[in-house]
Design a protein around this motif. Structure first.
Motif, PDB file in Angstrom:
ATOM      1  N   LEU A 126      36.367  12.131 -16.936  1.00  0.00           N
ATOM      2  CA  LEU A 126      35.800  13.481 -16.945  1.00  0.00           C
ATOM      3  C   LEU A 126      34.933  13.763 -15.730  1.00  0.00           C
ATOM      4  O   LEU A 126      35.013  14.839 -15.139  1.00  0.00           O
ATOM      5  CB  LEU A 126      34.954  13.689 -18.208  1.00  0.00           C
ATOM      6  CG  LEU A 126      35.624  13.521 -19.568  1.00  0.00           C
ATOM      7  CD1 LEU A 126      34.584  13.719 -20.668  1.00  0.00           C
ATOM      8  CD2 LEU A 126      36.779  14.485 -19.743  1.00  0.00           C
ATOM      9  N   ASP A 176      31.784  19.026 -17.245  1.00  0.00           N
ATOM     10  CA  ASP A 176      32.848  19.071 -18.242  1.00  0.00           C
ATOM     11  C   ASP A 176      32.225  19.358 -19.600  1.00  0.00           C
ATOM     12  O   ASP A 176      31.259  18.690 -19.998  1.00  0.00           O
ATOM     13  CB  ASP A 176      33.612  17.747 -18.287  1.00  0.00           C
ATOM     14  CG  ASP A 176      34.929  17.865 -19.044  1.00  0.00           C
ATOM     15  OD1 ASP A 176      34.878  18.064 -20.284  1.00  0.00           O
ATOM     16  OD2 ASP A 176      35.998  17.773 -18.410  1.00  0.00           O
ATOM     17  N   ALA A 177      32.774  20.333 -20.283  1.00  0.00           N
ATOM     18  CA  ALA A 177      32.225  20.749 -21.577  1.00  0.00           C
ATOM     19  C   ALA A 177      32.294  19.646 -22.615  1.00  0.00           C
ATOM     20  O   ALA A 177      31.590  19.710 -23.638  1.00  0.00           O
ATOM     21  CB  ALA A 177      32.973  21.984 -22.081  1.00  0.00           C
ATOM     22  N   GLN A 178      33.108  18.629 -22.384  1.00  0.00           N
ATOM     23  CA  GLN A 178      33.193  17.507 -23.324  1.00  0.00           C
ATOM     24  C   GLN A 178      31.997  16.555 -23.190  1.00  0.00           C
ATOM     25  O   GLN A 178      31.847  15.644 -24.011  1.00  0.00           O
ATOM     26  CB  GLN A 178      34.490  16.731 -23.090  1.00  0.00           C
ATOM     27  CG  GLN A 178      35.750  17.532 -23.353  1.00  0.00           C
ATOM     28  CD  GLN A 178      36.995  16.708 -23.110  1.00  0.00           C
ATOM     29  OE1 GLN A 178      37.278  15.757 -23.830  1.00  0.00           O
ATOM     30  NE2 GLN A 178      37.748  17.075 -22.080  1.00  0.00           N
ATOM     31  N   PHE A 179      31.180  16.773 -22.156  1.00  0.00           N
ATOM     32  CA  PHE A 179      29.986  15.943 -21.968  1.00  0.00           C
ATOM     33  C   PHE A 179      28.816  16.878 -21.652  1.00  0.00           C
ATOM     34  O   PHE A 179      28.341  16.950 -20.523  1.00  0.00           O
ATOM     35  CB  PHE A 179      30.208  14.931 -20.842  1.00  0.00           C
ATOM     36  CG  PHE A 179      29.311  13.724 -20.937  1.00  0.00           C
ATOM     37  CD1 PHE A 179      29.656  12.637 -21.736  1.00  0.00           C
ATOM     38  CD2 PHE A 179      28.109  13.670 -20.242  1.00  0.00           C
ATOM     39  CE1 PHE A 179      28.828  11.522 -21.830  1.00  0.00           C
ATOM     40  CE2 PHE A 179      27.271  12.559 -20.326  1.00  0.00           C
ATOM     41  CZ  PHE A 179      27.638  11.480 -21.133  1.00  0.00           C
TER      42      PHE A 179
END
Length: 266
Positions: A126, A176-179
């Motif tokens: 990511l 990154d929106a996942q982190f």
């Protein structure tokens, strides 16, 4: 004569027994040395590839385009990220994330003792660029003039400077929106930011996520999270600092990071 012949035969037998073994050892040593040299060359080659792509991305960033909306920027970012993943694997070991120990020393005003905060980087799948910026400054460039300390207690973050010869910040705002910037994550201060960083002491998704800090779209890069030592971070929040921006006036009250150690990849 017979004794001389017997001695010669014994030497011949000994050489026959040990010669190939010694030759094999020499061959293995030469192979290992050649492999080490090749690996070092690979790291240098990959570093050059990353540097070239970093320059391209930085140049595009300076034009003011949306780095996640402009096709040229997106392609350049993907190229940089791919090259950085290869470099990180060669330099620091094959892993999707890295674990590091921050060795903390509290000021005398807080007891003067030492403790450890352990962090785990964001997955390099990511956030390879942000992880690289941190590892480069925190690990690869350590030396006599290396310095790191928490010098700001702003309530929502504990901010640290990280000074190492030749260390640089981000080429662009990698996010990154996942982190996201959840509590106990680490982000880079500034825009693009780094290597100065902060620990979020509250959920900072709105404060430092997309569309924050005066930007319509960009976010601070979030590159790691605390996985051990949350109690230490909670204690760090008591660092004496004035209200408002929270910059510590007295250097004697800095919480010093004496060292950062990279654990071997699992």
């Amino acid at each position: 004569m017979q004794r001389a012949a017997a001695a010669a035969l014994l030497i011949a037998i000994t050489q026959a027994a040990w010669g190939p073994r010694e030759a094999l050892k020499r061959h293995e040593a030469e192979h290992d040395a050649a492999h080490a040299k090749e690996a070092a060359g690979d790291v240098a080659h990959l570093a050059e590839a990353v540097e070239t792509r970093r320059g391209t991305v930085a140049a595009i960033k300076k034009t003011g385009v949306d780095m996640y909306g402009d096709k040229k920027a997106i392609d350049a970012v993907k190229d940089l990220q791919a090259a950085t993943r290869r470099y990180l694997a060669a330099k620091y070991g094959q892993a999707d994330s890295y674990t590091l120990d921050l060795q903390i020393k509290f000021p005398e005003s807080m007891g003067g003792d030492r403790d450890v905060v352990t962090i785990e980087t964001a997955p390099i799948s990511l956030m390879p660029h942000a992880v690289h910026v941190f590892l480069d400054a925190a690990i690869s460039r350590k030396g006599e003039t290396w310095r790191c300390a928490f010098h700001r207690n702003a309530g929502h973050v504990l901010q640290a400077f990280l000074r190492a010869p030749g260390a640089r910040g981000l080429a662009f705002q990698e996010y990154d929106a996942q982190f996201p910037h959840e509590r106990l994550t680490l982000g880079f201060a500034g825009r693009p930011g780094g290597p100065e960083f902060y620990i979020s002491t509250v959920d900072n998704v709105r404060n430092h996520g997309p569309g924050s800090q005066g930007s319509k779209t960009e976010a601070d890069s979030c590159f790691a999270k605390v996985v051990s030592g949350a109690d230490v971070v909670e204690r760090m929040r008591k660092q004496p600092a004035p209200k408002g921006l929270g910059f510590v006036n007295n250097k004697a009250d800095y919480i010093v990071v004496e060292d950062v150690q990279l654990r071997p990849p699992a």
